[in-house]
Design an enzyme around this catalytic site. Structure first.
Site, PDB file in Angstrom:
ATOM      1  N   GLY A   4      21.705  58.380  32.126  1.00  0.00           N
ATOM      2  CA  GLY A   4      23.097  58.417  31.694  1.00  0.00           C
ATOM      3  C   GLY A   4      23.199  58.477  30.196  1.00  0.00           C
ATOM      4  O   GLY A   4      22.200  58.592  29.487  1.00  0.00           O
ATOM      5  N   GLU A  50      24.431  64.728  31.388  1.00  0.00           N
ATOM      6  CA  GLU A  50      23.408  63.744  31.022  1.00  0.00           C
ATOM      7  C   GLU A  50      22.238  63.760  32.003  1.00  0.00           C
ATOM      8  O   GLU A  50      21.074  63.713  31.594  1.00  0.00           O
ATOM      9  CB  GLU A  50      24.013  62.337  30.940  1.00  0.00           C
ATOM     10  CG  GLU A  50      24.846  62.098  29.707  1.00  0.00           C
ATOM     11  CD  GLU A  50      24.025  61.952  28.436  1.00  0.00           C
ATOM     12  OE1 GLU A  50      22.801  61.751  28.496  1.00  0.00           O
ATOM     13  OE2 GLU A  50      24.633  62.029  27.351  1.00  0.00           O
ATOM     14  N   GLU A  66      18.396  64.789  30.925  1.00  0.00           N
ATOM     15  CA  GLU A  66      17.335  63.779  30.994  1.00  0.00           C
ATOM     16  C   GLU A  66      16.353  63.989  32.136  1.00  0.00           C
ATOM     17  O   GLU A  66      15.225  63.502  32.057  1.00  0.00           O
ATOM     18  CB  GLU A  66      17.955  62.383  31.091  1.00  0.00           C
ATOM     19  CG  GLU A  66      18.728  62.030  29.834  1.00  0.00           C
ATOM     20  CD  GLU A  66      19.466  60.708  29.909  1.00  0.00           C
ATOM     21  OE1 GLU A  66      19.411  60.028  30.966  1.00  0.00           O
ATOM     22  OE2 GLU A  66      20.101  60.345  28.902  1.00  0.00           O
ATOM     23  N   PRO A 112      30.708  41.593  27.807  1.00  0.00           N
ATOM     24  CA  PRO A 112      29.670  41.123  26.880  1.00  0.00           C
ATOM     25  C   PRO A 112      28.258  41.582  27.225  1.00  0.00           C
ATOM     26  O   PRO A 112      27.430  41.710  26.341  1.00  0.00           O
ATOM     27  CB  PRO A 112      29.785  39.596  26.927  1.00  0.00           C
ATOM     28  CG  PRO A 112      30.670  39.273  28.058  1.00  0.00           C
ATOM     29  CD  PRO A 112      31.450  40.498  28.414  1.00  0.00           C
ATOM     30  N   ASP A 113      27.984  41.854  28.507  1.00  0.00           N
ATOM     31  CA  ASP A 113      26.647  42.331  28.872  1.00  0.00           C
ATOM     32  C   ASP A 113      26.365  43.732  28.341  1.00  0.00           C
ATOM     33  O   ASP A 113      25.218  44.172  28.326  1.00  0.00           O
ATOM     34  CB  ASP A 113      26.461  42.328  30.391  1.00  0.00           C
ATOM     35  CG  ASP A 113      26.343  40.942  30.967  1.00  0.00           C
ATOM     36  OD1 ASP A 113      26.130  39.983  30.187  1.00  0.00           O
ATOM     37  OD2 ASP A 113      26.464  40.797  32.193  1.00  0.00           O
ATOM     38  N   GLU A 118       9.145  58.802  31.471  1.00  0.00           N
ATOM     39  CA  GLU A 118       8.765  59.077  32.848  1.00  0.00           C
ATOM     40  C   GLU A 118      10.004  58.985  33.722  1.00  0.00           C
ATOM     41  O   GLU A 118      10.941  58.252  33.425  1.00  0.00           O
ATOM     42  CB  GLU A 118       7.737  58.020  33.291  1.00  0.00           C
ATOM     43  CG  GLU A 118       7.194  58.149  34.660  1.00  0.00           C
ATOM     44  CD  GLU A 118       6.186  57.057  35.004  1.00  0.00           C
ATOM     45  OE1 GLU A 118       5.670  57.116  36.123  1.00  0.00           O
ATOM     46  OE2 GLU A 118       5.942  56.149  34.185  1.00  0.00           O
TER      47      GLU A 118
END
Length: 171
Positions: A56, A72, A76, A93-94, A130
């Site tokens: 992402g 994305e 990737e 907050p995380d 990877e």
């Protein structure tokens, strides 16, 4: 702030940073939950922090979130995907981070479950070390902890969108 991260900066973010310095910046992003035919989960071993997690990234200005997750994932992983549902919208907050240069960011992440419709799996940029499929009940280490919640919610609520409200996950 739970971890320090390093990621490439878009020209859009660089322009904002030139004006606000290291102040907290809210940033919309997307992540993809992708299962193969054996119901294994595709994970990315990131080059910036050495952690495993979901593919992402940031939503570009003017871009629809679903288009961002498709872009994305392709950038990737080399896979073409079709977003099938929103697993959840996460923030708080995380998802507040500090870059090594002192920049502060808080991500609002829209997590999509996606179906593979083409392409070929392979490291497609310098953000990945990877790419590999894993049993969702046996995730690799070291793992991006805030992604664990997203995966758990995708498995627990296969047809509903999840959000965090008043201290608990709701669907």
């Amino acid at each position: 702030m739970d971890e320090s991260i390093t990621m490439p900066m878009s020209s859009y973010i660089a322009e904002i940073r030139a004006k606000i310095g290291h102040m907290l910046l809210m940033s919309p992003g997307v992540a993809a939950i992708i299962f193969n035919d054996q119901h294994e989960l595709l994970l990315q071993h990131r080059s910036d922090n050495g952690l495993w997690g979901l593919p992402g990234g940031a939503i570009d200005p003017g871009e629809e979130p679903a288009e961002a997750v498709v872009r994305e994932v392709y950038e990737e992983t080399g896979l073409r995907v079709l977003p099938e549902r929103v697993v959840g919208v996460f923030g708080g907050p995380d998802l507040r981070f500090s870059y090594p240069n002192g920049d502060e960011i808080m991500v609002i992440s829209i997590v999509f479950e996606c179906r593979i419709i083409g392409g070929e799996l392979g490291v497609n940029d310098d953000e990945s070390l990877e790419l590999r499929y894993f049993d969702p009940n046996n995730l690799p280490s070291p793992f991006t902890e805030h992604h664990r919640v997203r995966i758990e919610q995708a498995l627990r609520n296969p047809s509903k969108t999840v959000f965090y409200f008043q201290g608990e996950y709701k669907s």
